[in-house]
Design an enzyme around this catalytic site. Structure first.
Site, PDB file in Angstrom:
ATOM      1  N   ASP A 183       0.827  -1.207   0.000  1.00 16.65           N
ATOM      2  CA  ASP A 183       0.000   0.000   0.000  1.00 16.65           C
ATOM      3  C   ASP A 183       0.868   1.267   0.000  1.00 16.65           C
ATOM      4  O   ASP A 183       2.103   1.200   0.001  1.00 16.65           O
ATOM      5  CB  ASP A 183      -0.922  -0.051   1.239  1.00 16.65           C
ATOM      6  CG  ASP A 183      -2.315   0.453   0.941  1.00 16.65           C
ATOM      7  OD1 ASP A 183      -2.451   1.320   0.074  1.00 16.65           O
ATOM      8  OD2 ASP A 183      -3.269  -0.020   1.601  1.00 16.65           O
ATOM      9  N   TRP A 227      -3.270   3.161  -5.861  1.00 18.86           N
ATOM     10  CA  TRP A 227      -4.589   3.670  -6.256  1.00 18.86           C
ATOM     11  C   TRP A 227      -4.595   4.389  -7.612  1.00 18.86           C
ATOM     12  O   TRP A 227      -5.466   5.213  -7.880  1.00 18.86           O
ATOM     13  CB  TRP A 227      -5.160   4.604  -5.179  1.00 18.86           C
ATOM     14  CG  TRP A 227      -4.879   4.172  -3.782  1.00 18.86           C
ATOM     15  CD1 TRP A 227      -5.350   3.048  -3.181  1.00 18.86           C
ATOM     16  CD2 TRP A 227      -4.045   4.831  -2.803  1.00 18.86           C
ATOM     17  NE1 TRP A 227      -4.872   2.959  -1.899  1.00 18.86           N
ATOM     18  CE2 TRP A 227      -4.071   4.045  -1.634  1.00 18.86           C
ATOM     19  CE3 TRP A 227      -3.301   6.015  -2.787  1.00 18.86           C
ATOM     20  CZ2 TRP A 227      -3.379   4.386  -0.480  1.00 18.86           C
ATOM     21  CZ3 TRP A 227      -2.602   6.355  -1.638  1.00 18.86           C
ATOM     22  CH2 TRP A 227      -2.645   5.547  -0.513  1.00 18.86           C
ATOM     23  N   GLY A 228      -3.589   4.089  -8.449  1.00 17.80           N
ATOM     24  CA  GLY A 228      -3.559   4.712  -9.776  1.00 17.80           C
ATOM     25  C   GLY A 228      -3.161   6.171  -9.744  1.00 17.80           C
ATOM     26  O   GLY A 228      -3.332   6.895 -10.730  1.00 17.80           O
ATOM     27  N   ASP A 248     -10.377   3.157  -3.773  1.00 17.50           N
ATOM     28  CA  ASP A 248     -11.073   2.006  -3.178  1.00 17.50           C
ATOM     29  C   ASP A 248     -12.488   1.850  -3.730  1.00 17.50           C
ATOM     30  O   ASP A 248     -13.248   2.818  -3.839  1.00 17.50           O
ATOM     31  CB  ASP A 248     -11.146   2.170  -1.655  1.00 17.50           C
ATOM     32  CG  ASP A 248      -9.806   1.870  -1.012  1.00 17.50           C
ATOM     33  OD1 ASP A 248      -8.796   1.755  -1.737  1.00 17.50           O
ATOM     34  OD2 ASP A 248      -9.772   1.762   0.228  1.00 17.50           O
TER      35      ASP A 248
HETATM   36  C1  GAL Z   1      -6.264   1.071   1.286  1.00 15.63           C
HETATM   37  C2  GAL Z   1      -6.359   0.013   0.191  1.00 15.63           C
HETATM   38  C3  GAL Z   1      -7.412  -0.982   0.586  1.00 15.63           C
HETATM   39  C4  GAL Z   1      -7.055  -1.588   1.922  1.00 15.63           C
HETATM   40  C5  GAL Z   1      -6.838  -0.513   2.962  1.00 15.63           C
HETATM   41  C6  GAL Z   1      -6.314  -1.069   4.273  1.00 15.63           C
HETATM   42  O1  GAL Z   1      -5.276   1.972   0.954  1.00 15.63           O
HETATM   43  O2  GAL Z   1      -6.680   0.623  -1.030  1.00 15.63           O
HETATM   44  O3  GAL Z   1      -7.536  -1.955  -0.399  1.00 15.63           O
HETATM   45  O4  GAL Z   1      -5.895  -2.368   1.782  1.00 15.63           O
HETATM   46  O5  GAL Z   1      -5.926   0.456   2.507  1.00 15.63           O
HETATM   47  O6  GAL Z   1      -6.102  -0.081   5.223  1.00 15.63           O
END
Ligand code: GAL
Length: 464
Positions: A183, A227-228, A248
């Site tokens: 992430d 996230w692109g 998301d």
């Molecule tokens: C976001 C991610 C999600 C999930 C989340 C967990 O950044 O896009 O898919 O992993 O974090 O905190």
């Protein structure tokens, strides 16, 4: 072809002096070129271009499996993972290809231990991570874990920045995971990082390569999640095997339509070993109707996204399972011969076929091992008739007819020549077709050309 003799038998043994000078200059030039190439390749590999030997490469096809986030968010523990893994087997999901069980955020303690290692939360995972992955592996499945390119994960658990080698080793060797979702939250200050996003992700991909090389194990499959934000479709395939293209997902049609719209412009970037990740599936969740969930699943599968189930499997409905287990749709996603994704051949329902986040492209096609695949989306809020000329798709030959297979009805629908029309497609519904060349089109079809523009008789008469 005739082969050249290696050496001219008439040449004197000792070459003339000018030839020696030319040849040592040549040797020098070649050596310099070699050094330059080595330096260049170091530079390149230093930016995450290192691929393991062919038989050790991972992630040729999009990953299929389960991820805990959409269904459980932070509410995860060992029991959830074990139950999910056994449901993947008992519901027949493993049989159709879902073979990863991935732990998302919130599995660890908030602080590393005194040695500097991430520690699995002993309340949530009392038997530890190795015990968990052993269990998952014993079912014939693989296991995925999660971390972050910054100081912390998005839920503020430890991230891997400046601990990449230690963590890659922990995840792979000590805990036994096969995949890492990475992430992009809580990144360090500029003065510390002095890097761009590529550099921050390369740190982990290099650590994974180092671990694999040292251990002789296949590398962790690296699933990027930024996230692109910074056009990962341009660079992420050098670093990992998939990259999130968008923010998301939510369990509603607006979110699904928005993701489809954004990906319609970049789905061309996916191919073997590098897949645009449209985010985890919401099939079975929230407000999505049966038709919407089918459209969601088809778009993800045909754009060659990873297919990660994100619903509570214990109470998944028959409808939900029938979508997730549609093997004719999955076959396109997992095509062993064609790695590329479908793309739109005609965009949205707006004037001049424009698209937007609520009205993404409607008419899509792509190649597959067994023919040309079409996806038709009704992006309107009411039923609509959908119609297209076959040769609007670049993968169709003019003057031919095609057998038509409906991948949701599971029926063979005869042959089509020139065009296909599907009446009354439900609101937000999908039509998925596989067309195979079935020979010349029947004689005498008028007009002579399906595309009239600049279609001309041999004698110069334009057909209109
Ligand atoms: C976001 C991610 C999600 C999930 C989340 C967990 O950044 O896009 O898919 O992993 O974090 O905190």
């Amino acid at each position: 072809m005739k082969s050249m003799p290696l050496k001219d038998p008439r040449s004197p043994l000792a070459p003339p002096r000018h030839a020696v000078i030319v040849s040592s200059a040549l040797t020098f030039a070649l050596a310099a070129l070699g050094v330059a190439l080595a330096a260049l390749s170091m530079l390149y590999f230093g930016r995450g271009g290192a691929h393991p030997p062919a038989d050790m490469r991972v992630g040729r096809l999009p990953v299929m499996g389960y991820n805990t986030w959409n269904a459980y968010h932070c509410d995860i523990n060992e029991t959830v993972l074990l139950e999910t893994a056994s449901l993947i087997k008992s519901l027949g999901l493993a049989d159709v290809g879902y073979d990863y069980v991935n732990v998302d955020d919130c599995y660890s303690e908030k602080k590393r231990n005194d040695n500097g290692d991430i520690v699995a939360d002993p309340t949530r995972f009392p038997h530890g991570m190795k015990w968990l992955t052993d269990h998952i592996h014993s079912l014939g499945l693989k296991a995925g874990i999660y971390s972050d390119a910054g100081w912390f994960t998005c839920a503020l658990y430890p991230g891997s920045f400046q601990n990449e080698e230690r963590d890659a080793k922990l995840f792979r060797e000590e805990w036994g995971f096969d995949l890492l979702k990475y992430d992009n939250c809580a990144v360090p200050f500029d003065e510390i990082s002095r890097e761009n996003i590529i550099g921050r992700y390369v740190r982990m991909s290099d650590a994974i390569a180092t671990q694999a090389k040292a251990s002789g194990q296949p590398p962790l499959l690296l699933s990027l999640c930024e996230w692109g934000n910074q056009q990962p479709w341009l660079w992420a395939k050098r670093i990992g095997q998939s990259w999130r293209t968008t923010g998301d997902i939510g369990p509603n049609w607006n979110s699904v339509a928005d993701i489809i719209n954004k990906n319609s412009f970049i789905s061309w970037a996916s191919d073997f070993y590098g897949h645009g990740d449209l985010d985890m599936l919401e099939v079975g969740n929230g407000d999505l109707t049966f038709e919407e969930a089918k459209a969601h699943f088809t778009a993800w599968a045909f754009m060659k996204s990873p297919l990660l189930i994100g619903t509570h499997l214990a109470d998944a409905s028959t409808e939900t399972l029938s979508i997730l287990k549609n093997t004719e749709i999955i076959a396109i996603n997992q095509d062993p011969v064609v790695g590329t994704a479908i793309t739109p051949f005609r965009w949205g329902a707006g004037p001049q076929w424009t698209s937007n986040s609520t009205h993404p492209a409607q008419y899509w096609s792509g190649e597959s091992e067994n023919g040309t695949v079409f996806m038709l989306l009704n992006v309107l809020d009411e039923p609509a008739d959908l119609f297209f000329n076959l040769t609007e798709s670049p993968w169709i030959r003019s003057g031919r007819q095609y057998s038509v297979r409906d991948l949701w009805a599971h029926t063979d629908n005869g042959t089509a020549a020139r065009n296909i029309s599907v009446p009354a497609v439900p609101a937000h519904g999908v039509v998925a077709l596989l067309l195979q060349d079935a020979g010349d089109e029947p004689e005498g079809i008028e007009p002579k050309c399906s595309v009239l523009e600049w279609c001309i008789d041999k004698n110069g008469t334009l057909i209109r």
